[in-house]
Design an enzyme around this catalytic site. Structure first.
Site, PDB file in Angstrom:
ATOM      1  N   GLU A 116       0.818  -1.223   0.000  1.00 51.41           N
ATOM      2  CA  GLU A 116       0.000   0.000   0.000  1.00 51.41           C
ATOM      3  C   GLU A 116       0.852   1.274   0.000  1.00 51.41           C
ATOM      4  OE1 GLU A 116      -2.890  -0.249   3.152  1.00 51.41           O
ATOM      5  OE2 GLU A 116      -3.574  -2.230   2.542  1.00 51.41           O
ATOM      6  N   GLU A 127      -5.729  -8.042  -0.100  1.00 51.87           N
ATOM      7  CA  GLU A 127      -6.488  -7.733   1.115  1.00 51.87           C
ATOM      8  C   GLU A 127      -7.876  -7.281   0.693  1.00 51.87           C
ATOM      9  OE1 GLU A 127      -5.017  -4.960   4.035  1.00 51.87           O
ATOM     10  OE2 GLU A 127      -2.961  -5.709   3.846  1.00 51.87           O
TER      11      GLU A 127
END
Length: 551
Positions: free
Chosen positions: A330, A422
């Site tokens: 991320e 995720e």
């Protein structure tokens, strides 16, 4: 590599007969912003050169929005094209379809240009498409709806060669299996700190009767700076346990900033800074200075950290555990320190970490999953085996995230596996099939996304959707994974179609071959010789059925 693809017409939430799944995009409607319903302090703006002579803006307040009512001619997948400009710089804002968040789009600074949201699944009839404020400060000329091009089958024909030329047999076998399943089936996954003994795994088993194929864990508490402050972890032991049960293991790494760089005091919620030492807000660590050589002390500290994590990865290698390794995740969001200074220092760090773990420490059990979340942050094909994306959407929003999947295809020209690394709410497998966005896996985050008070919670994903997904023939669970040792030795008994698994499909194929059905071929005839007499006949078929019946 010969592959069987998921057929879009087999299992669909929405029939897609009327809209072509291949060919060029066709415009089905153009909607002017000045004709949309405006809320808050939105206003029409007269400008020359616009499609209707006006735009609508400015999205200065959170209540500001544009709501378009659009007509869709037939069930299918569509692109939404937003023509807009940003005031004073590039801006990012939201698209909401029928009240549910669908994604974001970018507006170019001070120039009207198109932003494309691809492969949105829509039914025939009337829909509301709203633009709502995230960053704000944009003007919208119009939106256009067009039919979406299909994701080509070639997108799933990926090379099963790992980027590490010295990858060990465990990693090679797992990656070959993932490549073979890609585009055909989706692997189920769940993060759970306690692995098989977790509330998350028990809850899923209670609802679905199944166990996830992938266990997600974190190297966070092996970071030397955290260990020095008292952190402990049994994640490696949990990974070995799950591997021994036949499962697949993935690790992320919430990498704590070196202690000397942590800010003083506590976080906003009163916790010690080191608890969230991976967050940008808790540290002054500047990775750009480390990577350009101006902070040798910082460089020494990250080298210590890498050495500490390498020790754990080598423990897994010694135990025969291949790892879907997802570090520095991320990054483009900037909330983690490794992404706080922009794309170039991040990419330099990613490549450095790859070199250290692979070439210095000899961690050859790793399948490298890059999860930077933006094309500009992609380090290059030589450092990436799988492209991952983390997506969290509204509760009970079961979209297949086809727009994001289509976007990611451009990162490597469709040469890499794409995985949902995720998620909060789990997509509906029907929507995955209908849109053709065939993620390699989903991997639900732990805790409240699947449980509450130790039991299953339907706050994010309803039980009926969870059950449908886990029991779908297109979703792989723990009991459906192959025997890895047999695959490594190249002799999985009964696997006549050579797909890495012995199941009813092999018995059906052998029966068709024995009946001389035209164009029927056995990929591995020796695997069908269960009687071990060098002859294939009905006795082998009976033995195969007996073994399948006995589990």
């Amino acid at each position: 590599m010969k592959k069987r693809m998921i057929a879009a017409a087999v299992l669909t939430a929405i029939a897609v007969q009327s809209v072509p799944l291949t060919g060029s995009a066709e415009t089905v409607g153009v909607y002017e912003a000045e004709d949309a319903v405006m809320t808050g302090n939105m206003k029409a703006i007269e400008e020359s050169g616009l499609s209707g002579g006006k735009a609508a803006g400015n999205f200065a307040e959170d209540t500001d929005s544009l709501k378009f009512t659009v007509e869709i001619p037939a069930d299918g997948t569509y692109n939404i094209v937003i023509n807009s400009k940003g005031y004073g710089g590039g801006k990012t804002n939201n698209i909401v379809i029928d009240g549910a968040f669908a994604g974001t789009f970018d507006s170019t600074a001070d120039t009207y240009s198109d932003s494309l949201m691809r492969s949105v699944l829509l039914t025939a009839g009337t829909h509301e498409i709203a633009i709502t404020k995230s960053w704000g400060w944009i003007a919208v000329d119009c939106i256009k709806i067009e039919t979406a091009k299909a994701i080509p089958h070639s997108a799933y024909e990926v090379d099963d060669t790992l980027t590490d030329p010295n990858a060990n047999a465990d990693a090679r076998v797992l990656f070959s299996y993932l490549c073979d399943r890609y585009g055909e089936q989706v692997l189920s996954g769940q993060f759970a700190d306690r692995g098989l003994d977790s509330d998350e795994f028990r809850a899923i088993k209670d609802v679905t009767g199944k166990t996830p194929a992938i266990l997600g864990l974190d190297m966070m508490d092996f970071t030397p700076s955290r260990v020095a402050l008292g952190a402990r972890s049994d994640a490696v032991e949990r990974a070995i346990e799950f591997h021994n049960a036949g499962g697949i293991v993935t690790f992320c790494w919430h990498w704590n900033s070196p202690t000397a760089y942590l800010k003083e005091g506590t976080e906003e919620n009163g916790s010690p800074r080191w608890w969230g030492g991976f967050y940008t807000r808790n540290t002054d660590f500047d990775i750009s200075k480390v990577m350009d050589g101006s902070d040798p002390e910082g460089k020494a500290r990250i080298d210590e950290d890498i050495a500490g994590i390498a020790q754990q990865l080598l423990r897994l290698q010694e135990a025969g555990v291949p790892v879907l390794w997802r570090p520095l995740h991320e990054a483009s969001g900037g909330w983690f320190w490794w992404g706080a200074k922009g794309a170039e220092p991040y990419k330099a760090l990613y490549k450095y970490l790859y070199d250290q773990l692979t070439n210095v420490y000899g961690c050859h059990n790793l399948i490298w999953v890059w999860n930077g979340q933006s094309a500009d942050w992609y380090p290059g094909d030589a450092y990436v085996d799988i492209i991952g994306e983390d997506i969290y959407v509204d509760k009970h929003s079961y979209t297949a995230h086809a727009a994001k999947f289509s976007e990611i295809l451009d990162y490597s020209g469709g040469k890499k596996i794409i995985a949902l690394t995720e998620n909060g709410t789990i997509f509906d497998i029907d929507n995955v099939i209908a849109t053709g966005a065939k993620w390699a896996c989903f991997t639900t985050w732990n805790g409240g996304f699947i449980t509450a008070n130790g039991q299953f919670s339907d706050e994010h994903t309803e039980a009926e959707v969870l059950k449908k997904d886990y029991q779908s023939e297109y979703v792989i669970t723990l009991d459906e994974l192959p025997d890895w040792e047999s695959l490594k030795n190249g002799n999985l008994r009964g696997d006549v179609n050579n797909d890495g698994s012995f199941n009813i499909a092999d018995a059906v194929l052998l029966q068709k071959w024995l009946l001389a059905v035209p164009d029927t071929e056995l990929s591995d005839w020796k695997a069908a010789d269960l009687c071990e007499d060098g002859v294939l006949n009905v006795f082998d078929l009976c033995a195969m059925r007996q073994e399948l019946t006995n589990g």
